[in-house]
Design an enzyme around this catalytic site. Structure first.
Site, PDB file in Angstrom:
ATOM      1  N   GLU A 237       0.791  -0.955  -0.663  1.00  0.00           N
ATOM      2  CA  GLU A 237      -0.555  -0.408  -0.036  1.00  0.00           C
ATOM      3  C   GLU A 237       1.199   1.321   0.145  1.00  0.00           C
ATOM      4  O   GLU A 237       0.630   2.158   0.679  1.00  0.00           O
ATOM      5  CB  GLU A 237      -0.593   0.016   1.109  1.00  0.00           C
ATOM      6  CG  GLU A 237      -1.952  -1.427   1.421  1.00  0.00           C
ATOM      7  CD  GLU A 237      -2.967  -1.459   2.134  1.00  0.00           C
ATOM      8  OE1 GLU A 237      -2.612  -0.542   3.494  1.00  0.00           O
ATOM      9  OE2 GLU A 237      -3.505  -2.170   1.765  1.00  0.00           O
TER      10      GLU A 237
ATOM     11  N   GLU B 291      -5.603 -10.602  -1.964  1.00  0.00           N
ATOM     12  CA  GLU B 291      -6.132 -10.734  -0.476  1.00  0.00           C
ATOM     13  C   GLU B 291      -7.536 -10.736  -0.700  1.00  0.00           C
ATOM     14  O   GLU B 291      -8.839  -9.906   0.130  1.00  0.00           O
ATOM     15  CB  GLU B 291      -5.907  -9.149   0.299  1.00  0.00           C
ATOM     16  CG  GLU B 291      -4.303  -9.394   0.914  1.00  0.00           C
ATOM     17  CD  GLU B 291      -4.115  -8.588   1.674  1.00  0.00           C
ATOM     18  OE1 GLU B 291      -5.029  -7.518   2.212  1.00  0.00           O
ATOM     19  OE2 GLU B 291      -3.154  -7.794   1.382  1.00  0.00           O
TER      20      GLU B 291
HETATM   21  O1  9MR Z   1      -7.150  -8.899   8.191  1.00  0.00           O
HETATM   22  C1  9MR Z   1      -5.941  -8.185   9.045  1.00  0.00           C
HETATM   23  C2  9MR Z   1      -6.621  -7.423  10.281  1.00  0.00           C
HETATM   24  O2  9MR Z   1      -6.629  -8.473  11.016  1.00  0.00           O
HETATM   25  C3  9MR Z   1      -5.738  -6.068  10.877  1.00  0.00           C
HETATM   26  O3  9MR Z   1      -6.540  -6.150  11.976  1.00  0.00           O
HETATM   27  C4  9MR Z   1      -5.488  -5.014  10.005  1.00  0.00           C
HETATM   28  C5  9MR Z   1      -5.029  -4.237  10.756  1.00  0.00           C
HETATM   29  O4  9MR Z   1      -4.901  -3.046   9.583  1.00  0.00           O
HETATM   30  O5  9MR Z   1      -4.532  -5.484   7.882  1.00  0.00           O
HETATM   31  C6  9MR Z   1      -5.886  -6.618   7.741  1.00  0.00           C
HETATM   32  O6  9MR Z   1      -5.187  -7.081   6.921  1.00  0.00           O
HETATM   33  C7  9MR Z   1      -5.208  -6.324   5.630  1.00  0.00           C
HETATM   34  C8  9MR Z   1      -3.975  -6.349   5.097  1.00  0.00           C
HETATM   35  O7  9MR Z   1      -2.753  -6.734   5.951  1.00  0.00           O
HETATM   36  C9  9MR Z   1      -3.402  -5.582   3.693  1.00  0.00           C
HETATM   37  N1  9MR Z   1      -4.700  -4.992   2.961  1.00  0.00           N
HETATM   38  C10 9MR Z   1      -5.758  -5.375   3.425  1.00  0.00           C
HETATM   39  C11 9MR Z   1      -5.795  -5.551   4.742  1.00  0.00           C
HETATM   40  C12 9MR Z   1      -7.266  -5.317   5.401  1.00  0.00           C
HETATM   41  O8  9MR Z   1      -7.391  -4.518   6.300  1.00  0.00           O
END
Ligand code: 9MR
Length: 337
Positions: A148, A256
């Site tokens: 990101e 994802e």
């Molecule tokens: O699914 C993840 C969630 O459990 C966490 O709290 C969060 C923290 O920001 O991150 C989520 O995963 C993210 C991923 O690492 C990057 N792309 C977006 C995903 C969903 O937010």
């Protein structure tokens, strides 16, 4: 003669049986991509989820445990246990392991600081890469090196690495990663970067093209694809985007995937959700440079979606009781054709 006929009849039914009974991960492999899921630590110890993973996954990634704050919560402690367990699980089950993610603006440890000098930040970045990638050399097949890195308008996100090092932090990270493990596949990962013409998708493409032209090691782009069944996506624009990466020799990972629907009126959106999933699997099957299709979780029992988009959910292929939904069976049917 009679024996021969019996033999061929038996062979015919065996082949028929094998192809009907083929599991999701093999059906995906036949269509040219690895199929996978993001998991929590508990998932690789729970018989119910293990069964699903064994059936569906040829690639696996942690949803959170590889992120800086979980892995290295303070400067002197690295929490390897959970990752070692995943690597062991994957080896036993013949799966690739993906690392998510080396650098990101979220989930950093408190000691990661915007007031580092450029030299200090580069040194920390190199240490992070060196420590992880030398430990897992030959065991972790691919890395989201940066996650990101763009704002919605296509400008560079002012994350801690950008602020301390500058825009070249991405290429410095890629070069170092390649130096430590030349066989690992290196990816840059984003959301809202799937449709050609979207400012972020175009910014990502321009960055990757530029890196590639200058000989910076980069293998692939991740399209997160956290989608919403109420929105219509342009299949054409997605295909054109993937095609321009193919022309550059760059792989694409659907990294994802989930497709959320409003909880209240769930039934009304199920077919829209199914169409989006089927479109994505069709693209993955037809476009040679789509190398993996990973859903962001196993089942609706545990998904980030309802927390982040209240009122929506049901975004994955298994329901809260770990039963495959009709959409799962539709996808499998298509993959087996
Ligand atoms: O699914 C993840 C969630 O459990 C966490 O709290 C969060 C923290 O920001 O991150 C989520 O995963 C993210 C991923 O690492 C990057 N792309 C977006 C995903 C969903 O937010």
């Amino acid at each position: 003669m009679k024996n021969q006929i019996h033999f061929f009849i038996a062979l015919f039914f065996t082949v028929l049986l094998c192809s009907c009974g083929k599991s999701f991960k093999y059906a995906a492999k036949d269509n040219g991509f690895y199929s996978g899921m993001a998991v929590t630590v508990g998932d690789i110890f729970n018989p119910e989820t293990i069964k699903i993973l064994q059936n569906d996954c040829s690639i696996i990634v942690y949803e959170n445990s590889m992120k800086w704050a979980n892995l290295r919560p303070n400067k002197n402690f690295w929490n390897w246990n959970d990752i070692d367990s995943l690597v062991e699980f994957a080896e036993k089950n013949n799966m690739r392991v993906k690392w998510h993610t080396l650098f990101w603006h979220q989930q950093n440890s408190p000691f990661v600081s915007s007031s580092w000098t450029r030299e200090q930040a580069i040194q920390m970045m190199n240490e992070h890469i060196e420590t992880i990638m030398s430990r897992y050399k030959g065991k972790i097949a691919e890395y989201d090196v940066v996650n990101e890195m763009f704002n919605e308008d296509g400008s560079m996100r002012q994350n801690i690495w950008y602020k301390t090092i500058g825009a070249d932090y991405i290429e410095l990270a890629l070069k170092k990663a390649h130096q430590v493990d030349p066989d690992a596949k290196l990816l840059l990962n984003e959301f809202n970067n799937e449709e050609k013409g979207h400012p972020k998708a175009d910014a990502m493409y321009n960055l990757v093209k530029n890196l590639k032209e200058r000989g910076i090691p980069i293998d692939g782009v991740g399209m997160q694809l956290h989608l919403d069944a109420r929105i219509s996506y342009s299949e054409d624009a997605i295909r054109q985007n993937i095609q321009r990466y193919e022309d550059l020799g760059i792989a694409v990972s659907f990294s994802e995937v989930d497709v959320r629907i409003p909880i209240e009126n769930s039934k009304a959106y199920e077919s829209a959700q199914e169409n989006i999933y089927l479109m994505l699997y069709k693209i993955a099957s037809e476009m040679p440079n789509v190398t993996s299709f990973i859903t962001w979780g196993i089942s609706d029992k545990h998904s980030w979606v309802p927390y982040t988009f209240p009122g929506t959910g049901n975004a994955l292929l298994y329901d809260e009781d770990f039963k495959p939904k009709p959409v799962y069976n539709e996808i499998l049917k298509e993959l087996k054709k």
